[in-house]
Design a protein around this motif. Sequence first.
Motif, PDB file in Angstrom:
ATOM      1  N   SER A 544       0.733  -1.081  -0.049  1.00  0.00           N
ATOM      2  CA  SER A 544      -0.024   0.064   0.216  1.00  0.00           C
ATOM      3  C   SER A 544       0.938   1.316   0.032  1.00  0.00           C
ATOM      4  O   SER A 544       2.225   1.240   0.563  1.00  0.00           O
ATOM      5  CB  SER A 544      -0.989   0.024   1.183  1.00  0.00           C
ATOM      6  OG  SER A 544      -0.426   0.141   2.419  1.00  0.00           O
ATOM      7  N   GLY A 545       0.564   2.242  -0.698  1.00  0.00           N
ATOM      8  CA  GLY A 545       1.264   3.703  -0.636  1.00  0.00           C
ATOM      9  C   GLY A 545       1.349   4.323   0.517  1.00  0.00           C
ATOM     10  O   GLY A 545       0.534   4.244   1.165  1.00  0.00           O
ATOM     11  N   SER A 625       3.995   9.643 -11.871  1.00  0.00           N
ATOM     12  CA  SER A 625       3.615   9.615 -10.672  1.00  0.00           C
ATOM     13  C   SER A 625       4.291  10.880  -9.733  1.00  0.00           C
ATOM     14  O   SER A 625       5.709  10.826  -9.767  1.00  0.00           O
ATOM     15  CB  SER A 625       3.280   8.320  -9.757  1.00  0.00           C
ATOM     16  OG  SER A 625       3.015   8.692  -8.382  1.00  0.00           O
ATOM     17  N   THR A 627       3.953  11.183  -6.659  1.00  0.00           N
ATOM     18  CA  THR A 627       3.964  10.579  -5.095  1.00  0.00           C
ATOM     19  C   THR A 627       5.035   9.428  -4.826  1.00  0.00           C
ATOM     20  O   THR A 627       5.308   9.233  -3.821  1.00  0.00           O
ATOM     21  CB  THR A 627       2.436  10.617  -4.565  1.00  0.00           C
ATOM     22  OG1 THR A 627       1.985   9.341  -5.458  1.00  0.00           O
ATOM     23  CG2 THR A 627       1.559  11.652  -4.745  1.00  0.00           C
ATOM     24  N   ALA A 628       5.008   8.675  -6.051  1.00  0.00           N
ATOM     25  CA  ALA A 628       5.994   7.657  -5.839  1.00  0.00           C
ATOM     26  C   ALA A 628       7.309   7.769  -5.664  1.00  0.00           C
ATOM     27  O   ALA A 628       7.952   8.819  -6.333  1.00  0.00           O
ATOM     28  CB  ALA A 628       5.721   6.634  -7.214  1.00  0.00           C
ATOM     29  N   ASN A 686       7.667   2.427  -3.716  1.00  0.00           N
ATOM     30  CA  ASN A 686       6.408   2.650  -3.027  1.00  0.00           C
ATOM     31  C   ASN A 686       5.811   3.644  -3.977  1.00  0.00           C
ATOM     32  O   ASN A 686       6.038   4.981  -4.167  1.00  0.00           O
ATOM     33  CB  ASN A 686       6.943   3.345  -1.659  1.00  0.00           C
ATOM     34  CG  ASN A 686       5.688   3.398  -0.739  1.00  0.00           C
ATOM     35  OD1 ASN A 686       4.632   4.128  -1.012  1.00  0.00           O
ATOM     36  ND2 ASN A 686       5.870   2.911   0.457  1.00  0.00           N
ATOM     37  N   PRO A 687       4.356   3.350  -3.949  1.00  0.00           N
ATOM     38  CA  PRO A 687       3.522   4.128  -4.913  1.00  0.00           C
ATOM     39  C   PRO A 687       3.205   5.520  -4.209  1.00  0.00           C
ATOM     40  O   PRO A 687       2.766   6.371  -4.962  1.00  0.00           O
ATOM     41  CB  PRO A 687       2.524   3.368  -4.968  1.00  0.00           C
ATOM     42  CG  PRO A 687       2.586   2.143  -4.827  1.00  0.00           C
ATOM     43  CD  PRO A 687       3.702   1.969  -3.819  1.00  0.00           C
ATOM     44  N   GLY A 688       3.484   5.806  -2.880  1.00  0.00           N
ATOM     45  CA  GLY A 688       3.254   6.981  -2.329  1.00  0.00           C
ATOM     46  C   GLY A 688       1.820   7.008  -1.809  1.00  0.00           C
ATOM     47  O   GLY A 688       1.123   6.589  -2.070  1.00  0.00           O
TER      48      GLY A 688
END
Length: 689
Positions: A544-545, A625, A627-628, A686-688
């Motif tokens: 999970s981000g 992305s 945020t990633a 990490n997707p953020g």
Amino acid sequence: METMIELPALRRAAELAPSTAEPESRTVEVVWSAGARVRRITLFGETYDEELSLDPDHVRLERLNAGAPFLKVHELTELDAVIGSVVPGSARIENGRGVALVRLSERAEVEPIWRDIQDGHIRAVSIGYQVHRFEVSKPEGGRELWRAVDWTPFEVSAVAVGADPAAGFRSHAPLHDCVLHRRHAPIATTGVSPMTDKTKSPAAKDADAKTPDETTETVETEEKTTVTEPKDGASETRAQTKSQQPAKPEPGTASQGEDAEALVTRARDAERDRVSTIYDLAGRLSLERGFAEDLVKRGVAIDEARRLILDQVAAKSEETRTFSQVSVPLGGRDERVTRRDAVASALLHRYSPTLFPLEDAARQYRGMTLLELARESLTDAGVNTRGLSRDEVATRALHTTSDFPEILSAVTNKTLRQAYEAYPRTFALFCRQVLATDFKAMHRVQLGEAPQLLEVGESGEFKRGTLGESKESYKVKTYGRVVAITRQVLINDDLDAFTRIPAMYGNSIAQLESDVVWGIITANPAMADGKALFHADHKNLAGSGAALAVDAVGSGRAAMAKQTGLDKKTVLNIRPAFLIVPASLELKAEQLVAQNLVPASSASVVPQSIRTLAPISEPRLDAASETAWYLAASPNQIDTIEYAYLEGQQGAYIETRNGFDVDGVEIKCRLDFGAKAIDWRGLYKNPGA
């Protein structure tokens, strides 16, 4: 028999008579030739004697009597070397010697030379001359005699040391035609010797003037009697020398004085031959005069001197690197290369004074336009540009053997390379570079863990183990573009075409490399096992981000440390070295790993292990992305992403050629490059939030 050969100008010692100096007229008399024989050597290493005939009909005095230059040590190419001239009409043949009156210049820099001549400090003079015709004869058992019967003295030079008897050809002098007239081989006759023109009888001189069918042969022995023998075999004595030597005494009757005199004469002649040969060989092989002087002073025999001279030539050849057109001593530079680099430096400085400081050698070209530099290059290449239009200069500069295309190539290469290296390629920190030998697919083995060691009992056997492996493959691809720069660019003095365009290419190539590598991160391609680079099964993708923070980074670090080998058992304990973020998270990443922040509470303390991470910000990640964020291990610990250049073509490559489809120069820019993710275990995503 007559042969036509080519000879350069020669030089020979002359004599300055300081006692004849006239201060008011600044004139002094020189004896420019006494006609003595000197030893020389042919281009093929054979020695011969040279004699300058001083018969007034054999010497062309026009150039001397027209005011030939009086030079400083034979400097034929420098105007400053002219320190005076021969007084017109003063050159003459007098009492078997060539004499002329020389007037020195009144320039201030010549005054010290004039004073030294008056004081007798400068006494040595040398002449430069050209021979148009030699009469060649060869006495039996002796060297060939080349007698100049048509020659031209063309300059007189003051020198520190008189030219040695074997003074060689001047290397930079142009060649001129010379006729060699060879007589028939002499007939062996006992008791005869050659005679000079002065000792010949009228009948002998008439015989010399006959046609080739009537030519008589001259023979010589040790005695001083001269005979001529017609070709019909009848022999008749024509003349004798003016000074007959006494008859050879009977054995045992010669005085000791006569024997001593003969020995001294022979010793003197042998020493002259030795000295002349050593200087001659050293001069022909371009050795230092000091080397020859040392051999002469030490009394080295001729055979030993030849060996030492050859050794010296071999030693010099080891210090020289030879190219197809010119030999360049190590540590030295060819003049054309130096000039080419200087012009390129001037153009680069004009493009960007801060990036390319002006070199000292380039100052003379500063401010010159492209067209002026093109004209300069043509002139240096021997092309006469007088009267050529701007268009003709531009066309010829781009399509002849001048240095201008190479200068433009050097400028474009340096501006491209500078821009290429200046562009920030952030991927190089965590990726590994290799070289590809060709364009075939390269197979990279993903090594697993080494098998664990097993205990070996006493007298026990070692058991074999195997390495697990998985293959990844990729190949180098070629990227390129061609742009043409026409002659209009030269005429318009558009330097940007040779500087800004290559610089933009260099920037573009660096961007292309970054696009390829970061495209692997954002595209998340499949690996050899059929699964994506970042995949849950690879245990390098967060379930999970989470926003970029200490706890989230700690979870990523733990995941990388728990990665196992291909046997799914051996723990690899991989430690991340880089924190990779998009540009939108750059500031937050720097704050997270900053070393000088003092937290407000102990709960906010950032562990030292996280502060050791090196942040990498890449704006290409924002497109996928904002945020990633990612963690990457050092390539020295484990493979991550590998990129390759073709061997010999590392980085940007630029090539220029004269245009065929366009009237100008074509610039081809090329990149041979490829990249591939080799192992997923050294990367974490990490997707953020």
